[in-house]
Enzyme design. Structure first.
Site, short mmCIF file in Angstrom:
data_model
loop_
_atom_site.label_atom_id
_atom_site.label_comp_id
_atom_site.label_asym_id
_atom_site.label_seq_id
_atom_site.Cartn_x
_atom_site.Cartn_y
_atom_site.Cartn_z
N ASP A 99 45.94 -4.65 -1.06
CA ASP A 99 46.69 -3.82 -0.46
C ASP A 99 48.16 -4.43 -0.49
OD1 ASP A 99 47.68 -2.38 1.78
OD2 ASP A 99 45.61 -2.27 2.89
N ASP A 200 50.79 0.27 0.80
CA ASP A 200 51.04 0.82 1.88
C ASP A 200 52.45 1.43 2.26
OD1 ASP A 200 50.16 0.00 4.80
OD2 ASP A 200 52.16 -0.90 5.28
N GLU A 242 49.70 5.24 0.14
CA GLU A 242 49.70 5.67 1.27
C GLU A 242 50.97 6.56 1.76
OE1 GLU A 242 48.79 4.49 5.91
OE2 GLU A 242 50.20 3.48 4.72
N HIS A 316 41.35 2.05 8.59
CA HIS A 316 41.57 1.13 9.70
C HIS A 316 42.25 1.52 10.74
CE1 HIS A 316 44.52 0.55 6.97
NE2 HIS A 316 45.35 -0.11 7.83
N ASP A 317 42.93 2.62 10.56
CA ASP A 317 44.12 3.17 11.42
C ASP A 317 43.51 4.29 12.27
OD1 ASP A 317 46.18 1.42 10.61
OD2 ASP A 317 46.87 2.79 8.99
O1 TEU Z 1 50.25 2.55 8.11
C1 TEU Z 1 51.23 3.38 8.25
C2 TEU Z 1 51.49 3.82 9.45
O2 TEU Z 1 52.54 4.60 9.73
C3 TEU Z 1 50.50 3.70 10.56
O3 TEU Z 1 51.21 2.99 11.67
C4 TEU Z 1 50.00 4.92 11.33
O4 TEU Z 1 51.11 5.82 11.20
C5 TEU Z 1 49.40 4.77 12.51
O5 TEU Z 1 48.34 3.76 12.41
C6 TEU Z 1 48.95 5.97 13.02
O6 TEU Z 1 48.80 5.80 14.43
C7 TEU Z 1 50.22 1.55 7.47
C8 TEU Z 1 48.73 0.59 7.80
O7 TEU Z 1 47.83 1.42 7.37
C9 TEU Z 1 48.94 0.16 9.11
O8 TEU Z 1 47.78 -0.59 9.33
C10 TEU Z 1 50.24 -0.62 9.36
O9 TEU Z 1 50.17 -1.18 10.69
C11 TEU Z 1 51.50 0.09 9.13
O10 TEU Z 1 51.11 0.53 7.71
C12 TEU Z 1 52.44 -1.11 8.77
O11 TEU Z 1 52.21 -1.78 7.79
#
Ligand code: TEU
Length: 539
Positions: A99, A200, A242, A316-317
């Site tokens: 990642d 990311d 992403e 994971h989000d």
């Molecule tokens: O996520 C992208 C992101 O914008 C997230 O914060 C997403 O919008 C949110 O989870 C939705 O509620 C990536 C990663 O996957 C996330 O885990 C990180 O926190 C974020 O980037 C920052 O690096």
């Protein structure tokens, strides 16, 4: 040796390392824990592991805040553990996907520590600073995790820009030195045998705070094409960006078959469908199945033969799909399999998030049990704005990122076999019923069903190549489509809800057909689908 475009036939498994398997009793998952479980993943049949970040990090955002891109966080192990993981996975023909968090670093990265020393420090331009006056923000831009994007540095008399937490300062991609450092680092990982990268928030790297631009900045695709030329194109990799801001036109660029950017992108159009338009992710509305069909059809048809889709319900989000759009109570097994059937029948590269293959569910925590920075900020913010704790909890049960982050449920022993210590986030109390051990040897389990779906993709070319057409487009209860390739048809037929539904089989699908997989023991009647019934036919 991998064949060219091997990722078109691949199935990827995402590991969130801190919640996968703890080998030391620290309460945190680690790399040696992953090594222990490689045979489990081999059994499932996956081709690659996307590892959420394991690099050195103060863990303000669980590793998405990196302080050393070329070392492993001691909490997860050592660089030599990582090399061993890459090697042991490779023996099993499993590639490791790292990642890459390139939009921002940690504020504890040596670059940032230097950058904030003085305006003429050679690293100052690695980040985005703005002269200003304390208390008078450069503009009104808001961070994804709440609050302003600007953080004051008194020593400098300047603000720095951060799209996420103040411990995640944004890197300045306009600076060619930053880009060069990043390319060198990526090439170093490629030389270590890594077989791919997930990038990311890659659509946010070309930000232009002066113009209020965060996603899709004007220079985005120039940056990405340079990145790809300088790194990925040296090797036969799987790369996935992403991109919350990706529409179809942009996705065609990202996943251009000429390999000029990435193999594919994660787009999130289907993921936003149960959220009130123009509001926050916490403001939930029921899913409209017709909209889901419409959006997924648009992506299936829109990228067919000119780009490539990634297929996912979870990461994971995101909340657990069986709790979100299935039924995690009386039809947990049926609905988990039904949702898997819809996804794994489509064209693209499927991603399975740890525990999805077991039908793991969302967790109902108390407010104090949550650990995620986004969730904690939301609780504070909504309390200040006068929301009741009950309404806050209702949103968190549905959408908190911690739903996906509870420890992997390996067996019915203490802490689900995840750790012998105290887990960093509480185990879901349903682990006695839902765990890997009880499912691995059960031919009717969700695990066995995923295993079979993966095997089917490898056996029938129509999964990889076929075009996509909805069947029963007007039906409000069914999600059904065909995939056709070289005169062969795969017909996916799913009842999305808990009530029975009768169908009239269309003429062209009436012929002799083979049932490839189904989530009920036998078919009672071809023309009736029971609650959450899912079938895949081949004809
Ligand atoms: O996520 C992208 C992101 O914008 C997230 O914060 C997403 O919008 C949110 O989870 C939705 O509620 C990536 C990663 O996957 C996330 O885990 C990180 O926190 C974020 O980037 C920052 O690096």
């Amino acid at each position: 040796m991998r064949e060219k475009n091997w990722w078109k036939k691949a199935v990827v498994y995402q590991i969130y390392p801190r919640s996968f398997k703890d080998s030391t009793g620290s309460g945190m998952g680690d790399i040696r824990g992953i090594i222990e479980k490689l045979d489990y993943l081999k059994e499932l049949g996956i081709d690659a592991i996307w590892l959420s970040p394991v690099c050195k990090s103060p863990q303000d955002d669980n590793g998405y805040d990196i302080s050393d891109y070329q070392d492993i966080d001691p909490m997860f192990g050592t660089l030599s553990d990582m090399e061993e993981l890459i090697a042991k996975a490779k023996v099993r023909n499993i590639g490791i996907i790292m990642d890459l968090v390139l939009n921002h670093s940690s504020d504890e990265h040596p670059w940032f520590k230097e950058a904030r020393k003085s305006k003429d420090n050679p690293y100052h331009d690695y980040y985005i600073f703005k002269d200003g006056v304390e208390g008078e923000l450069p503009n009104d831009m808001c961070s994804v995790f709440g609050g302003t994007t600007w953080e004051w540095v008194p020593e400098l008399g300047q603000y720095f820009f951060h799209q996420f937490s103040p411990k995640q300062p944004d890197l300045n991609w306009e600076n060619p030195k930053v880009r060069k450092e990043i390319y060198d680092m990526i090439n170093w990982w490629i030389d270590k045998g890594v077989e791919g990268f997930r990038l990311d928030v890659i659509d946010q790297i070309a930000k232009e705070p002066d113009h209020h631009i965060t996603i899709n900045g004007p220079k985005l695709h120039d940056f990405l094409q340079e990145l790809s030329r300088e790194t990925f194109q040296r090797a036969n990799l799987i790369t996935v960006g992403e991109a919350w801001g990706a529409d179809l036109e942009r996705a065609k660029l990202y996943s251009n078959p000429d390999g000029s950017e990435f193999s594919m992108v994660f787009q999130f159009e289907h993921i936003g469908l149960d959220q009130e338009e123009g509001k926050e992710k916490w403001d939930i509305i029921p899913l409209d199945l017709q909209k889901l069909k419409e959006v997924l059809t648009k992506w299936q048809q829109g990228l067919h033969s000119i780009g490539w889709n990634s297929l996912f319900w979870n990461n994971h989000d995101l909340p657990r799909i069986v709790s979100r759009w299935g039924n995690d109570k009386e039809y947990r097994v049926e609905s988990a399999k039904m949702l898997a059937t819809i996804l794994h029948g489509m064209q693209g590269t499927p991603y399975i998030y740890q525990g999805e293959e077991l039908g793991m569910t969302n967790s109902k925590f108390t407010l104090e049990q949550y650990r995620d920075i986004e969730t904690i900020n939301m609780i504070k913010d909504r309390r200040e704005r006068g929301y009741s704790d009950d309404s806050i909890l209702a949103s968190l049960y549905a959408k908190s990122r911690d739903n996906a982050r509870t420890p992997m449920q390996w067996d019915d022993s203490f802490n689900a076999g995840f750790t012998t210590g105290t887990p960093w986030l509480d185990v879901n109390p349903n682990y006695k019923e839902i765990n890997a051990k009880s499912q691995m040897n059960d031919p009717d389990s969700i695990f066995s069903y995923y295993k079979k779906l993966i095997a089917l993709r490898k056996e029938y070319p129509v999964f990889v190549e076929g075009d996509f057409e909805l069947v029963f487009p007007e039906n409000n209860q069914l999600f059904s489509y065909t995939r056709t390739f070289e005169g062969k048809t795969l017909w996916v037929l799913c009842n999305f809800y808990g009530e029975e539904v009768s169908i009239e089989i269309p003429e062209k699908l009436k012929g002799k057909k083979e049932l490839l997989i189904s989530n009920y023991q036998d078919i009672d009647s071809e023309n009736v689908l029971r609650p959450y019934e899912a079938r895949m036919y081949y004809l």
